[in-house]
Write an enzyme that holds these catalytic residues in place. Structure first.
Site, PDB file in Angstrom:
ATOM      1  CG  HIS A 179      91.889 -10.274 -13.483  1.00  0.00           C
ATOM      2  ND1 HIS A 179      91.927  -9.141 -13.428  1.00  0.00           N
ATOM      3  CD2 HIS A 179      92.786 -10.389 -14.404  1.00  0.00           C
ATOM      4  CE1 HIS A 179      93.023  -8.484 -14.309  1.00  0.00           C
ATOM      5  NE2 HIS A 179      93.392  -9.284 -14.975  1.00  0.00           N
ATOM      6  CD  GLU A 182      91.597  -5.504 -15.117  1.00  0.00           C
ATOM      7  OE1 GLU A 182      91.012  -6.272 -15.850  1.00  0.00           O
ATOM      8  OE2 GLU A 182      92.868  -5.097 -15.689  1.00  0.00           O
ATOM      9  N   GLY A 237      98.394  -3.427 -17.137  1.00  0.00           N
ATOM     10  CA  GLY A 237      97.715  -2.377 -17.887  1.00  0.00           C
ATOM     11  C   GLY A 237      98.877  -1.152 -17.849  1.00  0.00           C
ATOM     12  CE  LYS A 257      93.071  -7.182 -18.905  1.00  0.00           C
ATOM     13  NZ  LYS A 257      93.700  -6.115 -17.629  1.00  0.00           N
TER      14      LYS A 257
HETATM   15  P1  PGA Z   1      97.806  -6.522 -19.197  1.00  0.00           P
HETATM   16  O1  PGA Z   1      96.848  -7.333 -18.284  1.00  0.00           O
HETATM   17  O2  PGA Z   1      98.552  -7.685 -19.928  1.00  0.00           O
HETATM   18  O3  PGA Z   1      97.147  -5.686 -19.998  1.00  0.00           O
HETATM   19  O4  PGA Z   1      98.630  -5.825 -18.098  1.00  0.00           O
HETATM   20  C1  PGA Z   1      97.001  -8.568 -17.680  1.00  0.00           C
HETATM   21  C2  PGA Z   1      95.745  -9.105 -17.052  1.00  0.00           C
HETATM   22  O5  PGA Z   1      94.848  -8.347 -16.645  1.00  0.00           O
HETATM   23  O6  PGA Z   1      95.615 -10.361 -16.890  1.00  0.00           O
END
Ligand code: PGA
Length: 271
Positions: free
Chosen positions: A94, A96, A172, A11
């Protein structure tokens, strides 16, 4: 047999010097891993130095996004042509990117197509939000996302790509999906691939789980034969965490895959 894969999505973390330190540690700690394919996806600035640091290692490189056009007046975007020199994989769709940048399923489909056109294997993310989950819409949402995201690909391409089932409410948050639920959705995705692209594609495509996978939670998932690997976010930037996750997956890997699941796309460059 599908070789399992663990992908670290870094990220928007790590400067170049920080990424270098992490890569050095991972190279040492993971060098004996053979039965599990390993990928890290740094941010764009870290890609070039990481590509040099990861040469001749068992860790492949991926990007976190790519644009669907190869060139033109698209300020701030990154071309798949440029990226193809450095990465084997790219994450597309993704959650996000869908949430913060308004990416639609159609955009995700174009990105997956552009990736293949440039010999990069897309890691296509799908997953329902908390509301959709609570309203009992998980399956409909994930099936629609998957069908559209794959819609520009051939059966041969689908067989090579990675699909990541990541329930948005688990990303997350520290909340993980129940392994049985993840297996069920992964089964649904595989059935959809079979119905549209045929048996061969459905048997080859790797479908992984993502969402709060950590050293603590991996134990519940690692032994599942239906889950082909993991997309790890937060825990992937901490070397002890990522190593513990990989070791757990490696420990329960069925056996050394004789041939890599992803028959190499006609690569123009060595990655
Ligand atoms: P996380 O994120 O493991 O922090 O929950 C997974 C991802 O965004 O692919």
């Amino acid at each position: 047999m599908r070789k399992r894969i663990v992908i670290g999505n870094w990220k928007l973390h790590l400067t170049i010097p920080e990424a270098t330190v992490l890569i050095e540690k991972l190279k040492k700690e993971l060098k004996s891993v053979k039965n599990t394919e390993l990928v890290v996806c740094p941010n764009f600035l870290d890609i070039y130095p990481a590509s040099i640091e990861l040469q001749k290692t068992n860790i492949a490189l991926g990007a976190q996004d790519v644009f669907y056009e190869e060139q033109g007046a698209y300020t701030g975007e990154v071309s798949p042509v440029a990226l193809a020199h450095f990465v084997k994989y790219v994450i597309v769709g993704h959650s996000e990117r869908r949430i913060h940048f308004g990416e639609s399923d159609k955009v995700v489909a174009r990105k997956a197509e552009a990736a293949f056109a440039n010999s990069i294997i897309p890691i296509i993310c799908v997953g329902e939000t908390l509301h959709e989950n609570q309203d009992g819409l998980s399956k409909v949402v994930v099936m629609n996302q998957t069908e559209t995201a794959l819609s520009h690909l051939t059966a041969e391409e689908v067989s090579q790509c990675i699909i990541a089932y990541e329930p948005v409410w688990a990303i997350g948050t520290g909340k993980v999906c129940k392994p049985g639920e993840a297996e069920k959705m992964i089964g649904n995705i595989r059935n959809l691939v079979k119905a549209i692209y045929g048996e061969e594609a459905s048997e080859s495509v790797r479908i992984v789980y993502g969402g709060s996978v950590s050293a603590e939670t991996i134990g519940k998932f690692a032994s599942s034969k239906k889950i082909d690997g993991f997309l790890v976010g937060g825990a992937s930037v901490v070397d002890e965490e990522f190593t513990a996750i990989v070791n757990e997956v490696e420990k329960s890997a069925p056996e050394v895959a004789k041939k890599p699941a992803n028959k190499t796309v006609k690569a123009k460059v060595t990655k």
